[in-house]
Structure formats: structure tokens, C-alpha cells
Design an enzyme around this catalytic site. Sequence first.
Site, short mmCIF file in Angstrom:
data_model
loop_
_atom_site.label_atom_id
_atom_site.label_comp_id
_atom_site.label_asym_id
_atom_site.label_seq_id
_atom_site.Cartn_x
_atom_site.Cartn_y
_atom_site.Cartn_z
N GLU A 178 -6.02 8.74 7.82
CA GLU A 178 -6.44 8.25 6.49
C GLU A 178 -7.81 8.78 6.11
O GLU A 178 -8.07 9.04 4.94
CB GLU A 178 -6.47 6.73 6.46
CG GLU A 178 -5.14 6.10 6.17
CD GLU A 178 -5.31 4.66 5.72
OE1 GLU A 178 -5.82 4.41 4.61
OE2 GLU A 178 -4.90 3.77 6.48
N CYS A 189 -4.89 -3.10 2.85
CA CYS A 189 -4.60 -2.97 4.29
C CYS A 189 -5.81 -3.25 5.18
O CYS A 189 -6.17 -4.37 5.38
CB CYS A 189 -3.97 -1.61 4.59
SG CYS A 189 -3.22 -1.64 6.24
N GLU A 212 0.85 -1.20 0.00
CA GLU A 212 0.00 0.00 0.00
C GLU A 212 0.89 1.25 0.00
O GLU A 212 1.92 1.26 0.68
CB GLU A 212 -0.85 -0.04 1.28
CG GLU A 212 -1.71 1.18 1.52
CD GLU A 212 -2.30 1.20 2.95
OE1 GLU A 212 -1.62 0.76 3.90
OE2 GLU A 212 -3.44 1.67 3.10
N LYS A 264 -9.50 1.64 -2.02
CA LYS A 264 -9.76 1.10 -0.67
C LYS A 264 -11.19 1.42 -0.20
O LYS A 264 -11.63 2.58 -0.26
CB LYS A 264 -8.74 1.71 0.29
CG LYS A 264 -8.68 1.11 1.69
CD LYS A 264 -7.46 1.69 2.40
CE LYS A 264 -7.20 1.12 3.76
NZ LYS A 264 -5.93 1.64 4.32
N ASN A 295 0.20 -1.10 5.38
CA ASN A 295 1.10 -0.36 6.29
C ASN A 295 0.43 -0.45 7.66
O ASN A 295 -0.62 0.17 7.86
CB ASN A 295 1.17 1.14 5.95
CG ASN A 295 2.01 1.46 4.73
OD1 ASN A 295 3.14 1.91 4.84
ND2 ASN A 295 1.43 1.28 3.55
N ASN A 330 -7.10 5.89 -1.80
CA ASN A 330 -6.00 4.98 -1.52
C ASN A 330 -6.18 3.82 -2.52
O ASN A 330 -7.13 3.05 -2.41
CB ASN A 330 -6.10 4.51 -0.07
CG ASN A 330 -4.88 3.76 0.40
OD1 ASN A 330 -4.18 3.16 -0.40
ND2 ASN A 330 -4.64 3.76 1.70
#
Length: 307
Positions: free
Chosen positions: A143, A169, A47, A124, A194, A107
Site C-alpha cells: 500500500e 481500514c 475499502e 486514508k 481489507n 486510498n
Amino acid sequence: MSRLVTVGAAQLGPIQRSDTRQDVVQRLLALMTEADHRSCDVVVFPELALTTFFPRWFEPDITKADHFYETQMPSPITQPLFDTARKLGIAFCLGYAELTQDGHRYNTQVLVGKDGSFLAKYRKVHVPGHEHHEPDRPFQHAERYYFEPSQDGFGVWKAFGGRIGMMICNDRRWPETYRVMGLKGVEMILCGYNTPLHYAPDPTQDKLQSFHNSLVMQSGAYQNGTWVVGVAKGGLEEGVASLGDSAIIAPSGEIMAQAQTTDDELLTHRCDLDWCNNYKNTLFDFDRYRRPDMYTSITAQRGAVID
Ligand code: CDT
């Protein structure tokens, strides 16, 4: 008959803020070259593989963070990845921050074919962390400030003679992620992550990061009869320690290869996609054994609900 796909999980060590995109692309190219020597069909990067994990800082003027995002893929800087894919005949999967022409921030992960052509894009769905600055944390996980959740859902694409899915993730912690793809017949899920070792809202989870990472990916693989390839950006990045533990997990739930370091490291495995059928056609024969009529509505349950 076997359908064999040799996959390379290309774990990255830390990317510091001062590292340039060009520096990072050179590291990715080195891993692709090693993957070529080890006969990989596809290489999976983590990611946000082109930059440091920037949501750890809160920048009140978000446009000042624009330089962390890609506005085109490929760009002149990332073009060598596509050229190398074509030259070596290796597909790759790459996570990065995407800023669209009309100002949306996602993302994102792309899957690029062995001929260097674009195969698929995933954005994502489960975006974790927080929207606002939380100054009491030792570092931010903003995020939800930097990325909007995708409305596109989970795709499964035909590639490498099988059905390939993607997740990013935090998506890997949610059973729905795997099951939606499982219902589409997924045979290999590619996932970059991550994961900081410290989880500020509940530090009792810190020592369990490695366990939870394996727990969710191994059970997701087994319960859906699919390969799962989990690839970390690990190590000490800008003072924040992050989990390595990249792994290639079989449809049996067994780990077939696992990273030994928290640095740049390539793990490979020759994955037989036909192994998925051992699970999809037996214990997890969805058409035969699933009970969707029991899952769709809580009112369908005849059992007692305890207040
Ligand atoms: N990048 C990412 O999604 N990381 C989260 C960290 C925990 S939520 C703050 C993860 O699920 O690993």
C-alpha cells in the site's frame, strides 16, 4: 426524541482480478436494492470496493497498475451507483483507488447523498504495509508504494441529521483516528477494510485478526461515544484469505449486527444518534474530564520517566 439512521453495512466477498468493474457495480447495485427493501438511509461499501486488492502484487512500473484507479468519480461505469442513490433515496459510502489529474494516488472513500450528490471525500491517513518489493512474503501488502498518505486529516461532516466521519481500514487500529473525530463531535464513523488473515511480519497475530478487529472498533466507539460501521471485503481473493466480520457497533461498544459469512452480505441496524449523548455527556464528557494539558507534551508529566 431520537435521531434514527438506518445503516446498511454492505460487506463484499472476494473480487478476483478477472472481474470487470461492470460486474462489481452490478453486485453493489444488488446490495443497494436490498438495502432499499430494508429501509436503509445509507449503505456502506468496503475499502477499494471496485477492484481486487491490488497492493498484493508489486508492479515495478506503477503506470501498469493505473487501470486499478479511478480518475473520475462518478465515471460512466460508476454513474449507475449515483443514479440508483437518487432513484431509491439511499446515500452510499464507497472506497476506491484514486488517481488525481496531477498524478497523486490515494486510498479514498466518498460519501454520496440520497439525491446522488457528492457530500464528502476522505483519503486514508494511516497507510500500512511496505514501499518496496518484499519477495519473501507469500503475497505483498505494498500500500505504501501504491498510495500516499493523506495530508487532509480526519473530517466530520453534517449528514443524516448527525455528524458523520470516515476512516479506512488501518486507520481503525489507531486511537487518534477516533479521538480526532470524537473531538469534532462525531456520531457515526464509516469504515471500509481489507484485512488479510496472514500478517507476514508477525504471523503470531494471524489467529487474532478477528479479535483485534473487534477490539479496536468497539473500544473506539465506546471511548468516543459514537457508532462505528466497519465493512469488510472478505473471503478468498486471488488465493489470499481475508477477514469478514463486518459489524455495526453502538456507542456503548456493543456489536448490534455482525456478518455471518465472508461473502456479499448486507447487515442493517436502526441507529439512534442520540444514544451517543449517553456517553458524550457522562463518562466521556471531554470538556469536563479530559486532561489535554497532560497529553500535549511529555515534559508536562511530573511523574518519573524510567530510562
Ligand atoms: N488495507 C489495510 O489497511 N489493511 C491492513 C492490513 C494490515 S497491515 C499489512 C489492516 O490494518 O487491516
